[in-house]
Design an enzyme around this catalytic site. Sequence first.
Site, mmCIF file in Angstrom:
data_model
loop_
_atom_site.group_PDB
_atom_site.id
_atom_site.type_symbol
_atom_site.label_atom_id
_atom_site.label_comp_id
_atom_site.label_asym_id
_atom_site.label_seq_id
_atom_site.Cartn_x
_atom_site.Cartn_y
_atom_site.Cartn_z
ATOM 1 N N THR A 1 16.660 7.428 -11.040
ATOM 2 C CA THR A 1 16.559 8.794 -10.519
ATOM 3 C C THR A 1 15.142 9.352 -10.513
ATOM 4 O O THR A 1 14.908 10.456 -10.029
ATOM 5 C CB THR A 1 17.473 9.726 -11.328
ATOM 6 O OG1 THR A 1 17.294 9.473 -12.731
ATOM 7 C CG2 THR A 1 18.936 9.481 -10.974
ATOM 8 N N HIS B 1 -17.825 -15.531 2.793
ATOM 9 C CA HIS B 1 -19.051 -14.727 2.832
ATOM 10 C C HIS B 1 -19.335 -14.313 4.282
ATOM 11 O O HIS B 1 -19.172 -15.112 5.192
ATOM 12 C CB HIS B 1 -20.234 -15.526 2.286
ATOM 13 C CG HIS B 1 -21.540 -14.811 2.402
ATOM 14 N ND1 HIS B 1 -21.928 -13.831 1.512
ATOM 15 C CD2 HIS B 1 -22.540 -14.923 3.311
ATOM 16 C CE1 HIS B 1 -23.115 -13.370 1.866
ATOM 17 N NE2 HIS B 1 -23.510 -14.022 2.959
ATOM 18 N N LEU C 1 -6.810 14.666 -8.216
ATOM 19 C CA LEU C 1 -8.048 14.196 -7.594
ATOM 20 C C LEU C 1 -7.833 13.819 -6.125
ATOM 21 O O LEU C 1 -8.674 14.099 -5.274
ATOM 22 C CB LEU C 1 -8.606 13.006 -8.372
ATOM 23 C CG LEU C 1 -9.069 13.319 -9.798
ATOM 24 C CD1 LEU C 1 -9.516 12.046 -10.503
ATOM 25 C CD2 LEU C 1 -10.196 14.355 -9.811
ATOM 26 N N LEU D 1 4.403 4.756 -12.055
ATOM 27 C CA LEU D 1 3.844 4.134 -10.863
ATOM 28 C C LEU D 1 4.966 3.498 -10.056
ATOM 29 O O LEU D 1 5.877 2.881 -10.615
ATOM 30 C CB LEU D 1 2.831 3.057 -11.253
ATOM 31 C CG LEU D 1 1.614 3.524 -12.068
ATOM 32 C CD1 LEU D 1 0.844 2.334 -12.602
ATOM 33 C CD2 LEU D 1 0.707 4.398 -11.200
ATOM 34 N N GLY E 1 24.936 11.339 -6.656
ATOM 35 C CA GLY E 1 25.758 10.426 -7.437
ATOM 36 C C GLY E 1 25.855 10.855 -8.890
ATOM 37 O O GLY E 1 24.856 11.237 -9.499
#
Length: 459
Positions: A143, A441, A186, A316, A115
């Site tokens: 993008t 718990h 990592l 992110l 595009g």
Amino acid sequence: MTDYDLIIIGGGPGGYKCAIAAAKLGLKVACIDKNSIFGGTCLRVGCIPSKALLHSSHQYASAKNNLSKLGIKVKDVSLDLREMIGYKDARVQELGKGIEYLFNLYKITKINGLGKITSFDQGNLEVSVEGKVLKAKNIVIATGSDVSSLPGIDIDEKNIISSTGALSLTEVPKKLVVIGAGAIGLEMSSVWNRVGSEVTVVEFFDRIAAAMDGELSKSLLSSLQKQGIKFLLSTKVEEIKQSSNSLSVEVCSVKDNQTNTIEADKVLVAVGRKPCSEGLEKIEKDSRGFIQVNSRYETNVKGIFAIGDVIGGAMLAHKAEEEGVAVAEILARQLPHVDYEIIPSVIYTHPAVSSIGKTEEELKSVGRKYKVGKCQFAANGRAKVTDDAEGFVKVLTCSKADTILGVHIIGAYADTLINEAAVAMAYGAAAEDIYRICHSHPDINEAFRDACIDAFFKK
């Protein structure tokens, strides 16, 4: 010529979430991506495939090294790399079909092709794709970003590879050098170390996971070293020389200028990413190519918006998603808000590390008085019985108001647990608030509560 309320260029997490949100809000939407599988880098060569390989390699290493102490005897555990890669590829295809299903469900026009904005005139915005011209009231540029390299180092995806190449190796390299100790470096180091590579990580800074809380960084370094990954910190790569069957990586210490040469079969370059913002001459960008936007994510051209990696900030997928939904709501005349102070960050190693809010270093730098509450996973019943008791939860609270300022976790469940902290911080919770909420718990989430209790009773 087809008219749309919104055309989105880029079908990654920000783009496709923006498309779905806008369609739900009643807009006529088209989404364009050059790849047949929508989902962007995240789905095709990023978040999703890397997590698949992290999961598979962890299961392999666990079966090989850890199951016997649980009373499970497995003989002759072996690796089929082809099957492992095939599993990863199959999950990518399935999730890609899921996006296609949602587009069909919400009547979003899905267009494969490159595009390009051909008219920047307000009220006459146009995008061309595959020889067709589409007219839009609004355009969103989503993008994304592409891999960066170092000066003089060319990524060929054969011997010198990026994360893309590292996700599709056909053989386990005997010696792998990884340049960069951020999340990608990592995670890929962990994958290939688990399946048999001798991994050396070269990092320019004096610590790994440099954006994380310092205590987390130190703890993760110690854990990964115990797993067999070697680290050269405060070290820069000067040159990579290729011979017929190996690579020589020349490195230099930042502290004393001493040089050394490391031999490798493959070199993974994981030094960051750069925005995909070429061909947008009329759109204002900074010196690094990131598109400049205002508080509404609008560029200098009215009606053209930008989100995600291409505008910078934390690169992110979930940050891009938040921005995509925000733009959709803005166009629907709503009032969204993205709180950049409480976006979680995770590195999916084992143990995983996660972080949200302020680090101790940040609080100290501004003279903010705070308290530290901690809970070791070794004190958590669920972590103990599942044999994943390494690490801790650390909660930072305001000394006066008790408000949670930051949460930092290292442990097998850090990636999931950080989201309870995100919810708490979004509602302005104090440590006492978490203390007063009953948790099941035995469960991992008790560790977060116990860290909050520790902070609350600190003087």
